[in-house]
Design a protein around this motif. Structure first.
Motif, PDB file in Angstrom:
ATOM      1  N   GLN A 320      44.923   9.441  57.563  1.00 24.98           N
ATOM      2  CA  GLN A 320      43.672  10.163  57.823  1.00 24.98           C
ATOM      3  C   GLN A 320      43.943  11.545  58.418  1.00 24.98           C
ATOM      4  O   GLN A 320      43.260  12.519  58.092  1.00 24.98           O
ATOM      5  N   ILE A 321      44.941  11.636  59.283  1.00 27.04           N
ATOM      6  CA  ILE A 321      45.268  12.924  59.902  1.00 27.04           C
ATOM      7  C   ILE A 321      45.709  13.933  58.843  1.00 27.04           C
ATOM      8  O   ILE A 321      45.322  15.109  58.872  1.00 27.04           O
ATOM      9  N   LEU A 322      46.515  13.479  57.879  1.00 29.50           N
ATOM     10  CA  LEU A 322      46.970  14.377  56.815  1.00 29.50           C
ATOM     11  C   LEU A 322      45.803  14.885  55.986  1.00 29.50           C
ATOM     12  O   LEU A 322      45.767  16.055  55.575  1.00 29.50           O
ATOM     13  N   GLU A 323      44.831  14.004  55.730  1.00 27.23           N
ATOM     14  CA  GLU A 323      43.657  14.428  54.976  1.00 27.23           C
ATOM     15  C   GLU A 323      42.850  15.465  55.759  1.00 27.23           C
ATOM     16  O   GLU A 323      42.375  16.459  55.212  1.00 27.23           O
ATOM     17  N   GLN A 324      42.697  15.255  57.080  1.00 31.51           N
ATOM     18  CA  GLN A 324      41.939  16.200  57.901  1.00 31.51           C
ATOM     19  C   GLN A 324      42.655  17.539  58.034  1.00 31.51           C
ATOM     20  O   GLN A 324      42.014  18.586  58.136  1.00 31.51           O
ATOM     21  N   ILE A 325      43.969  17.526  58.033  1.00 31.63           N
ATOM     22  CA  ILE A 325      44.721  18.788  58.106  1.00 31.63           C
ATOM     23  C   ILE A 325      44.416  19.649  56.877  1.00 31.63           C
ATOM     24  O   ILE A 325      44.185  20.861  56.978  1.00 31.63           O
ATOM     25  N   GLY A 326      44.408  19.025  55.685  1.00 29.87           N
ATOM     26  CA  GLY A 326      44.100  19.763  54.466  1.00 29.87           C
ATOM     27  C   GLY A 326      42.687  20.332  54.492  1.00 29.87           C
ATOM     28  O   GLY A 326      42.459  21.491  54.120  1.00 29.87           O
ATOM     29  N   ALA A 327      41.741  19.502  54.939  1.00 33.70           N
ATOM     30  CA  ALA A 327      40.350  19.959  54.976  1.00 33.70           C
ATOM     31  C   ALA A 327      40.166  21.109  55.974  1.00 33.70           C
ATOM     32  O   ALA A 327      39.424  22.068  55.714  1.00 33.70           O
ATOM     33  N   GLN A 328      40.836  21.020  57.110  1.00 31.00           N
ATOM     34  CA  GLN A 328      40.678  22.065  58.133  1.00 31.00           C
ATOM     35  C   GLN A 328      41.305  23.380  57.700  1.00 31.00           C
ATOM     36  O   GLN A 328      40.791  24.464  58.014  1.00 31.00           O
ATOM     37  N   GLU A 329      42.388  23.301  56.965  1.00 29.18           N
ATOM     38  CA  GLU A 329      42.999  24.527  56.451  1.00 29.18           C
ATOM     39  C   GLU A 329      42.039  25.231  55.495  1.00 29.18           C
ATOM     40  O   GLU A 329      41.919  26.467  55.510  1.00 29.18           O
ATOM     41  N   LYS A 330      41.353  24.479  54.644  1.00 28.81           N
ATOM     42  CA  LYS A 330      40.371  25.079  53.742  1.00 28.81           C
ATOM     43  C   LYS A 330      39.218  25.699  54.533  1.00 28.81           C
ATOM     44  O   LYS A 330      38.709  26.770  54.183  1.00 28.81           O
ATOM     45  N   ASN A 331      38.802  25.051  55.586  1.00 29.05           N
ATOM     46  CA  ASN A 331      37.708  25.571  56.423  1.00 29.05           C
ATOM     47  C   ASN A 331      38.099  26.889  57.081  1.00 29.05           C
ATOM     48  O   ASN A 331      37.301  27.827  57.169  1.00 29.05           O
ATOM     49  N   ILE A 332      39.345  27.005  57.499  1.00 31.71           N
ATOM     50  CA  ILE A 332      39.819  28.245  58.136  1.00 31.71           C
ATOM     51  C   ILE A 332      39.811  29.389  57.138  1.00 31.71           C
ATOM     52  O   ILE A 332      39.405  30.525  57.444  1.00 31.71           O
ATOM     53  N   VAL A 333      40.248  29.113  55.921  1.00 29.68           N
ATOM     54  CA  VAL A 333      40.244  30.155  54.880  1.00 29.68           C
ATOM     55  C   VAL A 333      38.823  30.631  54.602  1.00 29.68           C
ATOM     56  O   VAL A 333      38.565  31.840  54.477  1.00 29.68           O
ATOM     57  N   ALA A 334      37.873  29.708  54.559  1.00 28.87           N
ATOM     58  CA  ALA A 334      36.475  30.074  54.282  1.00 28.87           C
ATOM     59  C   ALA A 334      35.908  30.924  55.413  1.00 28.87           C
ATOM     60  O   ALA A 334      35.189  31.904  55.172  1.00 28.87           O
ATOM     61  N   LEU A 335      36.229  30.580  56.665  1.00 25.20           N
ATOM     62  CA  LEU A 335      35.745  31.365  57.801  1.00 25.20           C
ATOM     63  C   LEU A 335      36.345  32.770  57.804  1.00 25.20           C
ATOM     64  O   LEU A 335      35.646  33.752  58.116  1.00 25.20           O
ATOM     65  N   GLN A 336      37.602  32.879  57.485  1.00 24.13           N
ATOM     66  CA  GLN A 336      38.229  34.190  57.439  1.00 24.13           C
ATOM     67  C   GLN A 336      37.581  35.073  56.363  1.00 24.13           C
ATOM     68  O   GLN A 336      37.362  36.277  56.566  1.00 24.13           O
ATOM     69  N   GLN A 337      37.253  34.478  55.213  1.00 24.40           N
ATOM     70  CA  GLN A 337      36.595  35.240  54.144  1.00 24.40           C
ATOM     71  C   GLN A 337      35.206  35.683  54.553  1.00 24.40           C
ATOM     72  O   GLN A 337      34.781  36.819  54.272  1.00 24.40           O
ATOM     73  N   ALA A 338      34.491  34.830  55.276  1.00 26.45           N
ATOM     74  CA  ALA A 338      33.145  35.185  55.737  1.00 26.45           C
ATOM     75  C   ALA A 338      33.198  36.345  56.722  1.00 26.45           C
ATOM     76  O   ALA A 338      32.332  37.248  56.694  1.00 26.45           O
ATOM     77  N   ILE A 339      34.197  36.340  57.600  1.00 28.33           N
ATOM     78  CA  ILE A 339      34.342  37.444  58.559  1.00 28.33           C
ATOM     79  C   ILE A 339      34.658  38.744  57.826  1.00 28.33           C
ATOM     80  O   ILE A 339      34.125  39.818  58.153  1.00 28.33           O
ATOM     81  N   HIS A 340      35.516  38.644  56.812  1.00 28.39           N
ATOM     82  CA  HIS A 340      35.865  39.838  56.027  1.00 28.39           C
ATOM     83  C   HIS A 340      34.640  40.401  55.308  1.00 28.39           C
ATOM     84  O   HIS A 340      34.477  41.626  55.200  1.00 28.39           O
ATOM     85  N   ASN A 341      33.751  39.512  54.823  1.00 33.97           N
ATOM     86  CA  ASN A 341      32.567  39.951  54.089  1.00 33.97           C
ATOM     87  C   ASN A 341      31.579  40.696  54.971  1.00 33.97           C
ATOM     88  O   ASN A 341      30.698  41.406  54.470  1.00 33.97           O
ATOM     89  N   LYS A 342      31.667  40.542  56.308  1.00 36.36           N
ATOM     90  CA  LYS A 342      30.725  41.213  57.223  1.00 36.36           C
ATOM     91  C   LYS A 342      31.205  42.601  57.623  1.00 36.36           C
ATOM     92  O   LYS A 342      30.469  43.353  58.274  1.00 36.36           O
ATOM     93  N   GLU A 343      32.402  42.991  57.249  1.00 33.19           N
ATOM     94  CA  GLU A 343      32.928  44.275  57.657  1.00 33.19           C
ATOM     95  C   GLU A 343      32.165  45.434  57.005  1.00 33.19           C
ATOM     96  O   GLU A 343      31.827  46.430  57.655  1.00 33.19           O
ATOM     97  N   ALA A 344      31.910  45.345  55.655  1.00 35.79           N
ATOM     98  CA  ALA A 344      31.232  46.438  54.936  1.00 35.79           C
ATOM     99  C   ALA A 344      29.808  46.663  55.445  1.00 35.79           C
ATOM    100  O   ALA A 344      29.427  47.808  55.765  1.00 35.79           O
ATOM    101  N   PRO A 345      28.960  45.624  55.578  1.00 33.00           N
ATOM    102  CA  PRO A 345      27.619  45.851  56.127  1.00 33.00           C
ATOM    103  C   PRO A 345      27.646  46.445  57.529  1.00 33.00           C
ATOM    104  O   PRO A 345      26.792  47.281  57.867  1.00 33.00           O
ATOM    105  N   LEU A 346      28.605  46.076  58.339  1.00 31.01           N
ATOM    106  CA  LEU A 346      28.683  46.618  59.701  1.00 31.01           C
ATOM    107  C   LEU A 346      29.039  48.104  59.673  1.00 31.01           C
ATOM    108  O   LEU A 346      28.468  48.909  60.428  1.00 31.01           O
TER     109      LEU A 346
END
Length: 442
Positions: A320-346
């Motif tokens: 279960q821990i290995l599965e959660q590690i994979g899911a959390q890595e994907k979540n981090i990538v998505a958050l980083q992309q969302a932060i990058h998308n807010k740079e131009a409007p700002l």
């Protein structure tokens, strides 16, 4: 005109004359006529009839008063010595009676003191015998202590996460603590016995001193009670009636002996309680050690089963821990992309605000576009802060997941080694545990 001339008469103190005190010259200067000088000396410095009669009456009255006072004094003196004779006889009889009562009271307290002295002596002898039993029982606890400490040392060699304070560890510590407690209890009980022996001897000594004082007091009071007015060995001792500083009152005297007896009774009761305690301690300690030994053996057996089950559960959790590690890595990538998308409007909103800040004079006002742009910047800043916070938490979560994975893998590798220690090292050694009879000191 008549030849008689009126001349003023000087005043004389009749009391001074009666007492023989010479009168001072009180003549009043007056004009001296040429006539009457020959008869002036016969008319001055003499009492009048009224003064003579007053002095006579005063002498009679004083004499009568003195006679009356003398008669009253004689009557009162006769009544006084008659009354004092009766009072003295009554007081002496009362003193003799009170001395007799005092002798009875001293005899009673002496008897009480003697009885408790004998009781304390018997109690002390019984405590000396109990002290020997406690010392033998203390020596019998060394084997269980050696076995328990050896088990703990063997289990201390477990590896990694398997070096845990589990049920067996708890029971072993309980066993060690119990053995130490038993040893400490036996030592404390032995010390209590020794202390009680000392207290008994001190209380006995106090009672003996009190008994000795009462023996002497009884002798003196008995001798005092035998004195009478016809005794030839009585003498005057004027200072003996004075209150001495060290003299105690009767309540304090009674309280002193009562306190001594109360202390003796306390020591007697403490001795009885201590005897029962020692017997109970010897019985309970042996039973408690055997019960704890059974608990430890049972815990070892259960622990071996738990180790096998834990190994299976750890493998499942690792998956279960290995599965959660994979899911959390994907979540981090998505958050980083969302932060990058807010740079131009700002950048756009901040550029607009900067250009509007260059407006001249009265044109530099907070109009609707200005307020809208400021709200837009604040909204983007808040969104970025929220995304950064979530990103930080996600990274922390990923770090914890990695740590858990490493810990699970390490723990799984330790289970085989732990099972070897539990079965081959500890449980085999515990077969040498002493019996209840040996633990009881027999």
């Amino acid at each position: 005109m008549c030849s008689d001339v009126v001349v003023s008469r000087p005043h004389y103190d009749s009391r001074a004359v009666a007492q023989g005190v010479p009168e001072k010259d009180h003549l009043v200067a007056a004009p001296q006529p040429s006539s009457g000088l020959a008869t002036a000396g016969y008319r001055s410095a003499k009492y009048t009839p009224t003064e003579w009669f007053s002095n006579y009456q005063n002498l009679l009255q004083q004499a009568g008063t003195d006679c009356h006072e003398a008669t009253s004094l004689q009557r009162e003196s006769r009544t006084l010595y008659q009354d004092t004779d009766a009072s003295t006889f009554k007081t002496q009889a009362e003193g003799t009676r009170r001395l007799g009562e005092r002798l009875q009271e001293i005899h009673y307290w002496k008897s009480e003191l003697q009885r408790h002295i004998e009781q304390l002596l018997a109690d002390t002898e019984s405590l000396v015998a109990l002290k020997m039993r406690l010392e033998k029982a203390l020596d019998a606890t060394e084997i269980p202590y050696a076995i328990a400490t050896d088990n703990l040392n063997c289990r201390a060699r477990r590896l990694g996460a398997d070096l845990v304070r589990d049920t067996v560890e708890e029971e072993l510590f309980k066993e060690v603590d119990l053995i130490r407690s038993v040893q400490a209890l036996l030592k404390r009980t032995t010390a209590q016995v020794v202390s009680q022996i000392k207290l008994n001897r001190e209380a006995k000594h106090t009672l003996e001193m009190d008994w000795s004082d009462k023996y002497q007091a009884y002798h003196f009071d008995d001798h005092s009670g035998r004195h009478s007015n016809m005794s030839s060995d009585t003498q005057h001792h004027p200072s003996s009636a004075a209150m001495q500083e060290q003299v105690s009152s009767h309540p304090l005297w009674t309280k002193f002996t009562q306190d001594n007896l109360f202390k003796a009774v306390q020591e007697e009761q403490a001795t009885n309680s201590l005897r029962l305690l020692v017997e109970q301690v010897l019985q309970d300690t042996a039973e408690d050690l055997r019960v704890q030994c059974s608990s430890v053996d049972r815990a070892f057996s259960e622990r071996c089963v738990e180790l096998n089950e834990a190994k299976t559960q750890l493998n499942m959790q690792l998956k279960q821990i290995l599965e959660q590690i994979g899911a959390q890595e994907k979540n981090i990538v998505a958050l980083q992309q969302a932060i990058h998308n807010k740079e131009a409007p700002l950048r756009v909103a901040q550029s607009r605000l900067y250009l509007r800040s260059l407006r001249p004079n009265m044109e530099l006002c907070r109009d609707e576009p200005q307020l809208s742009l400021e709200g837009e910047v604040k909204q983007i800043d808040a969104t970025l802060a929220s995304l950064q916070q979530k990103l930080s938490k996600a990274r922390e979560s990923l770090s914890r997941l990695e740590e858990s994975r490493m810990a699970l893998e390490k723990d799984i590798n330790c289970k085989t080694h732990s099972l070897f220690i539990e079965r081959e090292k500890c449980m085999t050694h515990r077969k040498r545990y002493p019996t209840t009879s040996a633990l009881s000191g027999y």
